[in-house]
Each structure stands twice: as structure tokens, then as C-alpha cells.
Enzyme design. Sequence first.
Site, PDB file in Angstrom:
ATOM      1  CG  HIS A  74       6.003  96.834  85.230  1.00 22.10           C
ATOM      2  ND1 HIS A  74       5.390  96.294  84.120  1.00 22.10           N
ATOM      3  CD2 HIS A  74       5.111  96.687  86.246  1.00 22.10           C
ATOM      4  CE1 HIS A  74       4.185  95.858  84.438  1.00 22.10           C
ATOM      5  NE2 HIS A  74       3.990  96.093  85.718  1.00 22.10           N
ATOM      6  CE1 TYR A 122       6.518  96.703  73.624  1.00 17.83           C
ATOM      7  CE2 TYR A 122       7.257  95.894  75.755  1.00 17.83           C
ATOM      8  CZ  TYR A 122       6.758  96.913  74.973  1.00 17.83           C
ATOM      9  OH  TYR A 122       6.510  98.135  75.530  1.00 17.83           O
ATOM     10  N   PRO A 175       3.948 102.937  68.577  1.00 16.07           N
ATOM     11  CG  PRO A 175       1.935 101.818  68.913  1.00 16.07           C
ATOM     12  CD  PRO A 175       2.711 102.561  67.872  1.00 16.07           C
ATOM     13  CE  LYS A 235      11.672 105.052  74.704  1.00 13.49           C
ATOM     14  NZ  LYS A 235      11.429 104.688  76.089  1.00 13.49           N
ATOM     15  CE1 TYR A 291       9.585  99.098  76.633  1.00 18.94           C
ATOM     16  CE2 TYR A 291       9.672  99.354  79.023  1.00 18.94           C
ATOM     17  CZ  TYR A 291       8.972  99.045  77.869  1.00 18.94           C
ATOM     18  OH  TYR A 291       7.638  98.684  77.953  1.00 18.94           O
TER      19      TYR A 291
END
Length: 394
Positions: free
Chosen positions: A72, A201, A293, A297, A385
Site C-alpha cells: 500500500h 480511518y 491499534p 504499531k 505511519y
Amino acid sequence: MKTQVAIIGSGPSGLLLGQLLQRAGIDNIIIERKDPAYILSRIRAGVLEQGMVDLLREAGVGARMDREGLVHDGFELAFDGRCERIDLKSLTGGQTVMVYGQTEVTRDLMEARQAAGALTVYDAEDVQLHELKGERPYVTFQKNGERVRVDCDYIAGCDGFHGVSRQSIPAETLKVFERVYPFGWLGVLADTPPVNEELVYANHARGFALCSMRSPTRTRYYVQVSAEERVEDWSDERFWEELKRRLPTHLAERLVTGPSIEKSIAPLRSFVAEPMQYGHLFLLGDAAHIVPPTGAKGLNLAASDVSTLYRILLKVYREGRTDLLQRYSAICLRRVWKAERFSWWMTSLLHKFPDTDAFSQRIQQTELDYYVGSQAGRQTIAENYVGLPYEAVE
């Protein structure tokens, strides 16, 4: 029995450390209190940082990941009825993340260990660690009615939050930092096509939602629920309807629903124990730290712990650099706290807290708008990220 490194726990961190050590010619034994089927049955994370992807390749277990995993280049932040894409690849100089389930990582590592003929003791009962500050540490456990002793140079505690490793450190030696969040994630696994080709998200007045996947045909969706909720009270129909309410219209309209394969509620907490070492014992992964979550990580932090301990032990056995052992905790904790910060920030920004009123909701939306409206803001999100770089061991 005798070995160089005794590894407590056969989750992905214990298996990955064992695989790296084995390939380097450093003898190790893994001691696990559960059976292999139980280890593989746990549904866990599925987003791997660039650093962990590279480490799995270094360990010689990246072939299936590279073949079946989904690379991704970005992800979506949904808020205020719109979606904003964070282009990870362009913002980080080419770094990406890999969608590949923790269960698959564990399976690959188990198969590699079996092929190498390395020893894993499953169904070990009453595991105890001894002489952690002495010259000759050892581990004992019960197996088939017999007491077994394993003498070793070092012990790697990879047995999770409830394991024996951290509990073997005197309480007065540890400093614990913890935050328990007043909500959890209700997760559903389903054999349906993903609603979006990248993760989404979502911040919504009704609460957080996450659209993820395990493959092009298997999805993992989450909605925020209160800490008191029971999974039995959530039918599939109720879950899908709630998820649709929290997504922007264009996503809700193309959401494909179906029967759930697995459904569970995961509580959210932040936790760090300092230091991450005690004599000859080194804590890795959930034994030392837990993150909510939201920032993906948890598994990745365990991998960076593995990388640090592996590289220290390489220098210990090849160069006699025992001075590096005392640096393990400090090196790990610098990265741990940065990941804790990012996970806390993402959690604070995307969830509805008990005191979230209309003003607070607008502040969250404005904070998101500020970050995505700035190149520097987008870059900050992206570099965290994909994962901050591993600190060199020198």
C-alpha cells in the site's frame, strides 16, 4: 539442556528472533506454554511497516509475503464527510507498508523454524526464569510430567503482556506507564471485497471506524464501542449498519456486506514498562509495551525490538561486545515512546471520548484539516505511519 539464547514465547517476535539467530549460527530454544494451533488461531494486526518487511526478508521468510501481501502506497483519513489520502510513498521517499496478516507471518516463521530443525518446546507448563542477575541464568519448565532445565547465556522474554518474563523482574525495579481507554474496537472478519483499495480511518460523531483488509477477498472492519459492550449483542446486521453510518456516503454506498467469520472486541490501552532489561533478561514486544491499534504499531514495535536485540547479540558473539547489552533498553525505548506518541495522537484524534461534545468534535475535525492541509503535516503522518528508522547498533 543447554543453549545460547532461551526465547520465552513463540509469537511472531519470539519466532523472528529465533529465525535470525538461527541463520547467524547462534543456538536458541523457544519455550511456549500453548500449542501451535492456539498460536495460529489468534487474529491480530495486518499492516507491516517498511522496517519489518525488510527484516522478514533478511530473515529469509519474505517469499510468501512478497507474493501474496498487498503493498500500500497510502491510506485514507475520512472526516467531516470527506476523504483525504495520505500518499506514503511520495511523502517518505519511496517507503510503503505491506498488508499481510500476523497469522501469516507466524505461519511462515513456524515453517522456517521447522525446516531448519530448530527446537520449539510447546505446551510447557510452570515456566520459571532463574539467576537473571547471576553469571549462569537458566529456565525451568514442566513437560510431560518431568521438570526440564535449560541453561543459557541470555533470555529473551517474548511472551506477551501476561507472560512470566516481565513478572520475573522485581516490581520495585520496574516503572510502569499506562493509560486505559474508555472504549474498545469491535472487529469483524468477512469474506467480502474491500470497500476501498487502501485502508480508511474514519472520524465520526458516532465514533471511530476502520476499513482494512487481509486480501482482495477478505476484509477486516472495526467500529468503536464502549468498554461495557458485549460481542453477543452485535449481530452482523447491526454491525454493518453501524459501519455504514460512520463512513462517507460514497464509501457506505459501495460497502459489500456478508456473514462474519470472526467477531471480537479488543480493549484499547497504552502501556510501557521501563527498563526493558534486567540482568540477562531482555523484554520484547507486548511483554514490555502495548499501543492502541490505531497507528498499526504493536507488531511493528515488536519487530524493532527483535532487530535491536539480534544486532546486539551478533556483536556479542562475533566481536565480544558485551558492553552493548546495557544499551538495549535505551535504544528500544527511544523508538517505543515515539510510536506510543503517534498511536496516542491517532487515537485521540479519531475517537469519540466520553467528554467529546460538539466543540471537541469540531476541534478534532479542524486538527485533521490542519494536518492534511499542510505538506509538513502530511509528511509527519506519513513518516510515522511507515515507521521511523531503526537505530543503528554500533
